[in-house]
Write an enzyme that holds these catalytic residues in place. Structure first.
Site, PDB file in Angstrom:
ATOM      1  N   GLY A 100       0.972  -1.368   0.092  1.00 31.16           N
ATOM      2  CA  GLY A 100       0.014   0.045   0.127  1.00 31.16           C
ATOM      3  C   GLY A 100       0.817   1.391   0.077  1.00 31.16           C
ATOM      4  N   GLY A 151       0.107  -4.976   0.496  1.00 26.57           N
ATOM      5  CA  GLY A 151      -0.856  -4.788   0.058  1.00 26.57           C
ATOM      6  C   GLY A 151      -1.005  -5.646  -1.193  1.00 26.57           C
ATOM      7  N   ASP A 182      -1.342  -7.153   7.584  1.00 23.96           N
ATOM      8  CA  ASP A 182      -2.780  -7.140   7.422  1.00 23.96           C
ATOM      9  C   ASP A 182      -3.208  -7.631   6.232  1.00 23.96           C
ATOM     10  OD1 ASP A 182      -1.521  -5.146   6.019  1.00 23.96           O
ATOM     11  OD2 ASP A 182      -3.359  -3.572   5.917  1.00 23.96           O
TER      12      ASP A 182
END
Length: 482
Positions: A100, A151, A182
């Site tokens: 990201g 990401g 994440d």
């Protein structure tokens, strides 16, 4: 068991996109005025739809503009009878997607409460896309060609087909920037064999080329020069209306296998043998101090690795290390839907925490060492579990509304990749077989898929011992081996 039969047994609960969900998708992924029209390119060729991340100068780092485009197009293709197969790839030779655009988020956070709110909204948008991919109702293929981190892993790891090349570099580098792994890492890392997921999550260690394949992160390994031909061949595949998902995946799997040209002989399995035993010995503990003590106690061939790993852990954010370890332990009990909902609350808390903005600013913008708070792992009282607050649900934060109710507790369609350690254990335990018979079982089941012999041999050598019985040397699974 034939691949198609295995795939049929692994059907997930994949909710069709209802009218209400379709309307929500249009609202969630609605383009904004300042979105770059060229940061993602889309193409159609017969039944194939391709997504090309087009920010090569930024290593295809994904931002809100890109997420909105990809999400809206996937929602559109989900309902289209003309779209049979989806391929996602990155522009340029260096990266699929390096993660990201966290530098933009750190700068937003420096603007105060309104900026932090926008950062949190970004993660909500990203997780909605990742969940859509993880529960998608059509074959989705990720070309993990080049750097695939953060990401970028979220865009690929939840796909039934994940293709690594000689240029692939995989990592979840979040603990080094004051964040946590994440994009669904709470789901996929704890489900890796032994303590491998914990090790990768805490240390941000990198895997390259064939080792991305050997580890199970990728389902196939191809040379990068074969990808354009494969993409053209996939476009030519035709499916009948009554073909179910398992049939389509089996056909696609066989097609990809046609382009596999062999594994490099100079890159053996990294996370195997004595190193893998050391990883399981040291990273199976439930507290950070226990892991540190285990690394300090390592002797023999794994000692240099243990010393380097200690140095690596002490360079990361102490808060991130503690949060990530707890995440690895409780994430194993989360479903895919729960994973993104819980990670959303965790991300929101990190946006308000010192270490994320400091870590990104230091590492990526100012190119200096970060000043963590607390500064060192040894500064944290072992009795003080600083991670607890990151796992509470913030009632002031609006719940993350995903685009479908699709859910499952283990990945569907696992038969497309290499045999897993648990699958080998099952075959060893279910009957009297020699190690050679176990290996031959998997070679026959996978039609001699490349990588199967290397991976199954490594597992058998590390996790079984032989027992003489009626002049045969029977393989016995050793649950105590680490």
């Amino acid at each position: 068991m034939p691949l198609r039969a295995k795939l049929q047994m692994q059907q997930a609960t994949r909710a069709e996109m209802s009218t209400a969900h379709a309307q929500m998708a249009r609202e969630v992924f609605m383009p904004q005025q300042d979105d770059d029209p060229e940061d993602v390119l889309f193409n159609s060729l017969y039944g194939l739809r391709s997504i090309e991340l087009n920010r090569p100068a930024k290593l295809n780092a994904i931002n809100g503009s890109m997420i909105r485009k990809i999400g809206s197009r996937l929602a559109e293709w989900k309902k289209s009878d003309m779209a049979n197969i989806i391929v996602i790839k990155g522009a340029g030779p260096k990266a699929f997607c390096a993660g990201g655009d966290v530098a933009a988020l750190a700068n937003l956070n420096k603007m105060g409460e309104e900026g932090i709110k926008k950062s949190i909204e970004y993660f909500g948008l990203e997780y909605k896309l990742d969940h859509l991919i993880s529960t998608y109702n059509k074959p989705y293929i990720a070309f993990m060609d080049g750097i695939t981190m953060g990401g970028g892993v979220g865009l690929s790891i939840h796909a039934p087909f994940r293709i690594a090349t000689e240029r692939t570099v995989f990592a979840m580098p979040e603990t080094g920037i004051g964040f946590f792994p994440d994009v669904g890492a709470s789901f996929f890392l704890p489900r890796m064999p032994g303590a491998v997921g914990t090790y990768l999550g805490l240390t941000s260690s990198r895997l390259t080329g064939p080792n991305v394949f050997y580890s199970g992160i990728a389902t196939h390994y191809l040379h990068s020069s074969s990808l354009p031909q494969l993409e053209s061949r996939l476009a030519e595949l035709r499916f009948k209306d009554y073909d179910d998902m398992s049939h389509r995946l089996a056909v696609i799997n066989a097609t990809i296998e046609e382009y596999c040209t062999g594994l490099p002989h100079d890159q053996p399995i990294l996370l195997g043998g004595e190193l893998r035993k050391a990883i399981d010995r040291c990273f199976s503990f439930n507290t950070v101090p226990a892991i540190i003590r285990a690394l300090e106690a390592e002797e023999g061939p794994a000692k240099p690795w243990a010393q380097q790993t200690l140095k690596t852990l002490n360079e990361k954010s102490p808060t991130s290390i503690h949060v990530t370890l707890r995440q690895m332990r409780i994430g194993a009990g989360w479903s895919i839907l729960q994973t993104f909902q819980r990670e959303y609350h965790m991300a929101a808390k990190f946006m308000k925490h010192h270490d994320f903005t400091e870590g990104v600013t230091a590492r990526l913008i100012e190119k200096r060492d970060p000043k963590w708070q607390p500064e060192l792992l040894v500064d944290i009282d072992p009795e003080d579990d600083i991670s607890t607050g990151f796992f509470t649900v913030d009632n002031k934060l609006e719940p993350l509304r995903l685009l479908s109710d699709g859910d499952y507790s283990s990945y569907p369609y696992q038969g497309c990749g290499l045999p897993t350690e648990s699958e080998v254990a099952t075959v060893v335990k279910e009957g009297i077989k020699t190690q050679k018979q176990v290996l031959n079982h998997f070679l026959k089941e996978t039609r001699h898929k490349q990588g199967v012999e290397e991976v199954v041999r490594e597992i058998l050598e590390r996790k079984t011992f032989v027992e003489a019985k009626d002049e045969d040397r029977i393989a016995v699974w050793d649950d105590a081996t680490q």
